[in-house]
Design a protein around this motif. Structure first.
Motif, PDB file in Angstrom:
ATOM      1  N   PRO A  76       0.827  -1.220   0.000  1.00 24.55           N
ATOM      2  CA  PRO A  76       0.000   0.000   0.000  1.00 24.55           C
ATOM      3  C   PRO A  76       0.852   1.257   0.000  1.00 24.55           C
ATOM      4  N   GLU A  77       0.363   2.247  -0.704  1.00 22.82           N
ATOM      5  CA  GLU A  77       1.068   3.532  -0.755  1.00 22.82           C
ATOM      6  C   GLU A  77       0.784   4.326   0.511  1.00 22.82           C
ATOM      7  N   VAL A  78       1.751   5.171   0.882  1.00 23.34           N
ATOM      8  CA  VAL A  78       1.624   6.027   2.057  1.00 23.34           C
ATOM      9  C   VAL A  78       1.565   7.475   1.575  1.00 23.34           C
ATOM     10  N   ALA A  79       0.365   8.032   1.552  1.00 17.89           N
ATOM     11  CA  ALA A  79       0.178   9.353   0.964  1.00 17.89           C
ATOM     12  C   ALA A  79       0.262  10.479   1.978  1.00 17.89           C
ATOM     13  N   THR A  80       0.540  10.165   3.233  1.00 16.42           N
ATOM     14  CA  THR A  80       0.660  11.202   4.256  1.00 16.42           C
ATOM     15  C   THR A  80       2.125  11.346   4.653  1.00 16.42           C
ATOM     16  N   LEU A  81       2.547  12.577   4.830  1.00 22.97           N
ATOM     17  CA  LEU A  81       3.929  12.850   5.213  1.00 22.97           C
ATOM     18  C   LEU A  81       3.942  13.935   6.281  1.00 22.97           C
ATOM     19  N   ASP A  82       4.468  13.598   7.431  1.00 25.33           N
ATOM     20  CA  ASP A  82       4.635  14.564   8.514  1.00 25.33           C
ATOM     21  C   ASP A  82       6.035  15.148   8.371  1.00 25.33           C
ATOM     22  N   ALA A  83       6.121  16.309   7.741  1.00 22.32           N
ATOM     23  CA  ALA A  83       7.417  16.908   7.448  1.00 22.32           C
ATOM     24  C   ALA A  83       8.199  17.226   8.722  1.00 22.32           C
ATOM     25  N   ALA A  84       7.491  17.661   9.764  1.00 19.53           N
ATOM     26  CA  ALA A  84       8.160  18.006  11.018  1.00 19.53           C
ATOM     27  C   ALA A  84       8.767  16.766  11.665  1.00 19.53           C
ATOM     28  N   GLU A  85       8.011  15.666  11.677  1.00 19.25           N
ATOM     29  CA  GLU A  85       8.531  14.427  12.238  1.00 19.25           C
ATOM     30  C   GLU A  85       9.706  13.914  11.403  1.00 19.25           C
ATOM     31  N   MET A  86       9.577  14.003  10.097  1.00 17.80           N
ATOM     32  CA  MET A  86      10.648  13.544   9.212  1.00 17.80           C
ATOM     33  C   MET A  86      11.943  14.304   9.501  1.00 17.80           C
ATOM     34  N   GLN A  87      11.829  15.614   9.657  1.00 19.02           N
ATOM     35  CA  GLN A  87      13.026  16.413   9.940  1.00 19.02           C
ATOM     36  C   GLN A  87      13.596  16.091  11.320  1.00 19.02           C
ATOM     37  N   ARG A  88      12.713  15.903  12.302  1.00 17.72           N
ATOM     38  CA  ARG A  88      13.173  15.639  13.663  1.00 17.72           C
ATOM     39  C   ARG A  88      13.885  14.293  13.775  1.00 17.72           C
ATOM     40  N   VAL A  89      13.371  13.280  13.107  1.00 22.41           N
ATOM     41  CA  VAL A  89      13.900  11.930  13.239  1.00 22.41           C
ATOM     42  C   VAL A  89      15.071  11.670  12.306  1.00 22.41           C
ATOM     43  N   THR A  90      14.988  12.171  11.072  1.00 19.73           N
ATOM     44  CA  THR A  90      16.007  11.838  10.068  1.00 19.73           C
ATOM     45  C   THR A  90      16.900  13.009   9.676  1.00 19.73           C
ATOM     46  N   GLY A  91      16.467  14.245   9.996  1.00 21.60           N
ATOM     47  CA  GLY A  91      17.219  15.413   9.570  1.00 21.60           C
ATOM     48  C   GLY A  91      16.920  15.834   8.149  1.00 21.60           C
ATOM     49  N   LEU A  92      15.991  15.139   7.486  1.00 20.21           N
ATOM     50  CA  LEU A  92      15.652  15.449   6.094  1.00 20.21           C
ATOM     51  C   LEU A  92      14.651  16.604   6.034  1.00 20.21           C
ATOM     52  N   VAL A  93      14.956  17.583   5.203  1.00 18.48           N
ATOM     53  CA  VAL A  93      14.083  18.746   5.026  1.00 18.48           C
ATOM     54  C   VAL A  93      13.605  18.753   3.587  1.00 18.48           C
ATOM     55  N   MET A  94      12.316  18.584   3.395  1.00 15.50           N
ATOM     56  CA  MET A  94      11.756  18.552   2.047  1.00 15.50           C
ATOM     57  C   MET A  94      11.291  19.946   1.641  1.00 15.50           C
ATOM     58  N   PRO A  95      11.480  20.296   0.384  1.00 12.86           N
ATOM     59  CA  PRO A  95      10.981  21.600  -0.082  1.00 12.86           C
ATOM     60  C   PRO A  95       9.454  21.633  -0.076  1.00 12.86           C
ATOM     61  N   LYS A  96       8.916  22.803   0.093  1.00  9.72           N
ATOM     62  CA  LYS A  96       7.464  22.961   0.065  1.00  9.72           C
ATOM     63  C   LYS A  96       6.971  22.753  -1.361  1.00  9.72           C
ATOM     64  N   LEU A  97       5.994  21.887  -1.510  1.00  8.22           N
ATOM     65  CA  LEU A  97       5.490  21.583  -2.843  1.00  8.22           C
ATOM     66  C   LEU A  97       4.604  22.716  -3.355  1.00  8.22           C
ATOM     67  N   PRO A  98       4.657  22.983  -4.657  1.00 11.47           N
ATOM     68  CA  PRO A  98       3.800  24.024  -5.235  1.00 11.47           C
ATOM     69  C   PRO A  98       2.325  23.672  -5.072  1.00 11.47           C
ATOM     70  N   ALA A  99       1.501  24.686  -5.146  1.00  9.99           N
ATOM     71  CA  ALA A  99       0.054  24.480  -5.072  1.00  9.99           C
ATOM     72  C   ALA A  99      -0.377  23.562  -6.217  1.00  9.99           C
ATOM     73  N   GLY A 100      -1.253  22.621  -5.908  1.00 12.32           N
ATOM     74  CA  GLY A 100      -1.740  21.703  -6.928  1.00 12.32           C
ATOM     75  C   GLY A 100      -1.003  20.379  -6.974  1.00 12.32           C
ATOM     76  N   TRP A 101       0.173  20.322  -6.321  1.00  8.22           N
ATOM     77  CA  TRP A 101       0.911  19.060  -6.265  1.00  8.22           C
ATOM     78  C   TRP A 101       0.344  18.198  -5.142  1.00  8.22           C
ATOM     79  N   ARG A 102       0.215  16.905  -5.391  1.00  9.12           N
ATOM     80  CA  ARG A 102      -0.374  15.996  -4.413  1.00  9.12           C
ATOM     81  C   ARG A 102       0.553  14.800  -4.194  1.00  9.12           C
ATOM     82  N   VAL A 103       0.863  14.509  -2.930  1.00  9.31           N
ATOM     83  CA  VAL A 103       1.722  13.374  -2.605  1.00  9.31           C
ATOM     84  C   VAL A 103       0.922  12.083  -2.750  1.00  9.31           C
ATOM     85  N   LEU A 104       1.427  11.146  -3.569  1.00  9.01           N
ATOM     86  CA  LEU A 104       0.801   9.848  -3.758  1.00  9.01           C
ATOM     87  C   LEU A 104       1.434   8.783  -2.871  1.00  9.01           C
ATOM     88  N   ASP A 105       2.733   8.925  -2.605  1.00  3.26           N
ATOM     89  CA  ASP A 105       3.439   7.938  -1.809  1.00  3.26           C
ATOM     90  C   ASP A 105       4.702   8.579  -1.257  1.00  3.26           C
TER      91      ASP A 105
END
Length: 253
Positions: A141-170
């Motif tokens: 199953p795909e995971v379409a939810t992403l907690d950016a704050a948790e990701m940064q806290r746990v892994t140190g990874l900082v993702m860029p803010k996606l443009p309006a209209g972009w949708r995370v599928l996985d």
């Protein structure tokens, strides 16, 4: 005690082109050690310089690579203020001559050979392929939810803010040579999913996206601070380059 003069663009260009005396070279290297982003840019320029020297020695591979090397070096030289103040060196002149000979357009993002790209680019392309396989499997199953704050806290990874209209599928974590990496499959609204890949690493990638071809996929890669990013898709290189350029500009700073 002698206090070194401030390090400027002229010094960096002269460092890349082996035009500094030993004392000034040491001063520049000490400054670069304290300025990692500038050091990454200089390292990229040094690689381009060395590639062009191999070309001049008739040891470079194929014409496609020559165009990429010439374009990369010309962009590197154009960043240096000294070229507007003093004649270009023989190396710079060689780059300009080569660009003219090959008819390379330097205004946009050039395609460079995948084998010359940072190692994480191949990892990004593979993560994209794996994500497409996962998308067709009912048991994965795909995971379409992403907690950016948790990701940064746990892994140190900082993702860029996606443009309006972009949708995370996985969104999935992958191992990489540089530690944990994140791959996101994104729908931009046109039905053609792309993958955004991020890993925390200093890679020497350019600040403006550069496009390579890895198999049938095009990969646009760039550096934002401590994050190395790549956008992968099965679409024309020019189109992917434009999308990655807009993404990089929207998240810069």
């Amino acid at each position: 005690m002698h206090k070194p003069d401030p390090i400027g663009e002229i010094d960096l260009a002269a460092y890349v082109d082996d035009q500094l005396d030993a004392e000034r070279r040491v001063e520049v290297e000490a400054w670069l050690a304290a300025n990692p982003q500038a050091a990454a840019n200089v390292m990229a320029d040094l690689r381009a310089r060395d590639a062009l020297r191999l070309l001049a020695a008739d040891r470079a591979p194929v014409p496609g690579r020559l165009a990429a090397v010439a374009g990369r070096l010309d962009r590197a030289l154009s960043r240096r203020a000294m070229w507007s103040l003093a004649p270009r060196t023989a190396l710079a002149a060689s780059a300009v001559a080569l660009v003219s000979l090959l008819g390379v357009e330097l205004a946009g993002g050039l395609t460079s050979p995948a084998e010359a790209a940072p190692r994480y680019v191949a990892e990004a392309a593979m993560a994209h392929r794996v994500a497409l396989v996962r998308a067709g499997m009912a048991s994965q199953p795909e995971v379409a939810t992403l907690d950016a704050a948790e990701m940064q806290r746990v892994t140190g990874l900082v993702m860029p803010k996606l443009p309006a209209g972009w949708r995370v599928l996985d969104a999935q974590l992958f191992p990489s040579d540089d530690g944990p990496s994140l791959q996101m499959t994104v729908d931009r609204g046109d039905g053609e999913p792309v993958s955004l890949f991020a890993v925390r690493a200093r890679t020497g990638a350019p600040e403006n996206p550069l496009v390579v071809r890895d198999g049938k996929e095009a990969v646009a890669y760039w550096q934002e601070g401590e994050m190395a990013l790549a956008l992968t898709g099965d679409e024309p290189e020019a189109e992917l380059d434009a999308v990655a350029g807009a993404l990089a500009r929207s998240t810069a700073g």
